[in-house]
Design an enzyme around this catalytic site. Sequence first.
Site: not given
Ligand code: LLP
Length: 412
Positions: A240, A274-275, A277, A309, A313, A339-340, A367
């Site tokens: 996250g 669990e990184p 992004r 994205r 969002y 076409c949107e 993503y």
């Molecule tokens: N662990 C779990 C259980 C998750 O669901 C996620 C992301 C992560 C780790 C990794 O999170 P990160 O470090 O990447 O923030 N599509 C969206 C983001 C969706 C995130 C889903 N879960 C976007 O483009 O911002």
Amino acid sequence: MNTFKYIDGSLHCEGVDLSVLEEKHGTPSYVYSKKTIEENAKAYVNSFTNTRNLACFAVKSLSNLSILKIIKDAGCGFDIVSGGELHRVLSIGAEPKKIIFSGVGKTKNEIQQGINSGILSFNVESESELYRIEKIADDIESPAPISIRINPDIDSGGHDYITTGRKGDKFGISDTRKVIDLCKYAHQSKNLKIVGLACHIGSQILDLDGFMKSADKIFELADELENFDISLEFLDLGGGLGISYENEVPPSPLDLISCLEDKFKNRKERLILEPGRSISANAGVLLTKVEYIKDNFLIVDAAMNDLLRPSLYKAHHDVCNVKDKKDNLKKWNVVGPVCESSDFLAKNASLDVHEDDLIVVKNAGAYGFVMASNYNSRPKACEILIDGDQSKIIRQRETLDDLLEKEKIEND
Ligand code: LLP
């Protein structure tokens, strides 16, 4: 570190001029820097002072095999959410004991696949899932390692769609009594082995508060479990950590890990993260060409099917020229051919551009390609890895025939 920079007036990724890439491979293309991926992954791995701690890269953020291999070689494990992601990480030689399986809807086949592969743990997200795993483990006579994902009811801030740890979000189990009861149940089951507790509160998080509060909640539960002789191997605080899309100043992996390891210092469980992004986002750009200029629209050859994205969002991505020009800056809406009206990549981007110019959409590594589709029957872009002055195609551009490959004309 920023491996995308102007050299002699042209944007380079490491030692490669992006305008040369267009000549060689066409557009639109995803372009990734090997060096940045490596450095970002090592920023986690090298920040741990306790070598038992582990960063499991969230494969959903960028799942190309070459990229996963780089991340594995940097010392990371993997956080997966499907049989497809498991197949990917096993195919690059990931160690099963460094794989965590998250997700609210694991199918029977996926659970079987996970148990047979000998993964570190399933992050269980519901009571029904726990019984399903137990039954499958019994059927195939192989006990399954599990951890319970709690929902700590913490708002991590940020976009509603990517906040996952509030009561009412579909993730994890929010009733702490139930968590304890399930752990006790798993502890006495011959087909389950309870090895951890997990949580993940959201994405693009810009301060450490939520992580610290999650750690407190998880510690409380782990301590209570000790009263029932249940000792856990690890506590997983999810991913996250945010990145800077638009001048945000996120904490670094080192900031996060130092604070957490400090909190963990008198505990015997390992820390797992669990990184996604924060490892993949700034390592990639989407390279695209301006096809037409109309009013204040730049109509480019990439679209929402390539990078969803902004449409999904209203996410901001900086856009810049490949040729460094600033004499005739104007504000543009960068849009694709789909076409949107929601098909845009950037709004009010300040650029000095003409038709046929190349531009890049930055911070598109996470993503980005993974959320691409074939909407409007558009073949998916190619993915290119830059390593020093070398560029290598790591996923071919899809062809028109690829689009038809799985279909048949009935009665023909
Ligand atoms: N662990 C779990 C259980 C998750 O669901 C996620 C992301 C992560 C780790 C990794 O999170 P990160 O470090 O990447 O923030 N599509 C969206 C983001 C969706 C995130 C889903 N879960 C976007 O483009 O911002």
